[in-house]
Design a protein around this motif. Structure first.
Motif, short mmCIF file in Angstrom:
data_model
loop_
_atom_site.label_atom_id
_atom_site.label_comp_id
_atom_site.label_asym_id
_atom_site.label_seq_id
_atom_site.Cartn_x
_atom_site.Cartn_y
_atom_site.Cartn_z
N ASP A 31 -127.95 46.19 -47.04
CA ASP A 31 -126.81 47.31 -46.86
C ASP A 31 -126.76 47.98 -48.28
OD1 ASP A 31 -126.36 47.37 -43.97
OD2 ASP A 31 -125.55 45.36 -44.35
N GLU A 32 -126.87 47.12 -49.38
CA GLU A 32 -126.49 47.53 -50.73
C GLU A 32 -127.44 46.86 -51.60
OE1 GLU A 32 -121.93 47.84 -51.77
OE2 GLU A 32 -122.69 45.98 -52.59
N ILE A 33 -127.44 47.86 -52.81
CA ILE A 33 -128.26 47.28 -53.88
C ILE A 33 -127.38 47.32 -55.07
CG2 ILE A 33 -130.29 47.87 -55.44
CD1 ILE A 33 -131.17 49.55 -53.28
N ALA A 34 -127.15 46.13 -55.48
CA ALA A 34 -126.43 46.08 -56.95
C ALA A 34 -127.17 45.62 -57.97
CB ALA A 34 -125.29 44.69 -56.48
N ILE A 35 -126.82 46.48 -59.19
CA ILE A 35 -127.43 46.23 -60.57
C ILE A 35 -126.28 45.63 -61.23
CG2 ILE A 35 -128.48 47.10 -62.42
CD1 ILE A 35 -130.06 48.97 -60.70
N THR A 36 -126.28 44.51 -61.70
CA THR A 36 -124.99 43.56 -61.84
C THR A 36 -125.11 42.63 -63.14
OG1 THR A 36 -122.99 42.45 -61.33
CG2 THR A 36 -125.20 42.01 -60.30
N THR A 37 -124.15 42.49 -63.91
CA THR A 37 -124.05 41.18 -64.80
C THR A 37 -123.45 40.14 -64.22
OG1 THR A 37 -122.18 42.11 -65.98
CG2 THR A 37 -124.32 42.88 -66.76
N TYR A 38 -123.11 40.09 -62.89
CA TYR A 38 -122.30 39.09 -62.42
C TYR A 38 -123.52 38.20 -61.55
CZ TYR A 38 -117.96 41.62 -63.05
OH TYR A 38 -117.01 42.34 -63.59
#
Length: 235
Positions: free
Chosen positions: A202-209
């Motif tokens: 449902d979602e793509i996250a590009i993250t430093t977490y």
């Protein structure tokens, strides 16, 4: 004999016409299994800014691989994140075919307590349907690169290829989220697989977490993101 030859030619033309009409893409038209944005049209591609931490992120028309780019400048921050929920960007991941995720970054400043540091750049694929107990979603994730202004200056291109979207186990280098062990380390719940998270993404996250880690709010960021691309690739 001539009549037989003519009928054979007609059949061949019909077969070629059928193949052409069944072709998934026409020259000059967008490929539905390949999405890319360099933010030339601002945020029209649907990438949004981080939700967890209020920060300063905008489409910078002057800085970028070929400007513009997403620019994040923030002090006293815990991290940086962008996310995407549009069906057009999720479709390559749900296609069941090998797919590559790629982006460019430039770390101008990444500090912790005033000193240069490195932060992992994570791609996380989230499925919010039927979330596990005490968790908002199930996900699979991988470290695709690093933000480090001192050791990795300038523009960097990072990518990861999912060669087997039908895999029931996590590919090498991938982690899961949705359950935790006694030490608080995340893992994919036993009733979930890599394949079904991708199928229901449902979602793509590009993250430093990075899942399973806690971060202090004493980070300073000056980071650029550009040329995000997700598309089906040849096996």
């Amino acid at each position: 004999m001539l009549r037989t030859f003519a009928l054979s030619c007609m059949a061949a033309v019909a077969a070629v016409s059928a193949l052409a009409s069944a072709s998934p893409a026409v020259a000059g038209e967008p490929d539905p299994l390949h999405q890319r944005t360099g933010f030339d049209n601002g945020l029209s591609a649907g990438w949004l800014y981080q939700r967890q931490v209020p920060g300063v992120m905008w489409v910078d028309k002057f800085l970028g691989q070929d400007a513009p780019a997403i620019h994040h400048v923030q002090g006293f921050a815990t991290g940086s994140m962008m996310f995407q929920r549009r069906a057009s960007w999720l479709q390559p991941l749900k296609s069941g075919q090998p797919v590559r995720i790629q982006l460019d970054t430039k770390a101008r400043l990444v500090n912790y307590l005033g000193a240069p540091t490195r932060r992992e750049l994570v791609v996380e694929l989230r499925d919010y349907d039927n979330p596990p107990v005490d968790h908002p979603y199930a996900s699979v994730w991988t470290i695709v690169g690093y933000l480090d202004a001192k050791a990795l200056p300038g523009w960097r291109t990072w990518s990861v290829t999912i060669a087997d979207p039908a895999s029931l186990t996590l590919p090498e280098g991938w982690g899961g989220y949705g359950a935790e062990d006694k030490k608080g380390r995340p893992y994919l719940p036993p009733d979930r697989t890599f394949a079904d998270v991708l199928a229901g993404v449902d979602e793509i996250a590009i993250t430093t977490y990075q899942p399973g880690y806690l971060y202090g709010s004493d980070h300073d960021f000056d980071v650029l993101y550009d040329n995000i691309e997700i598309g089906v690739v040849a096996p």
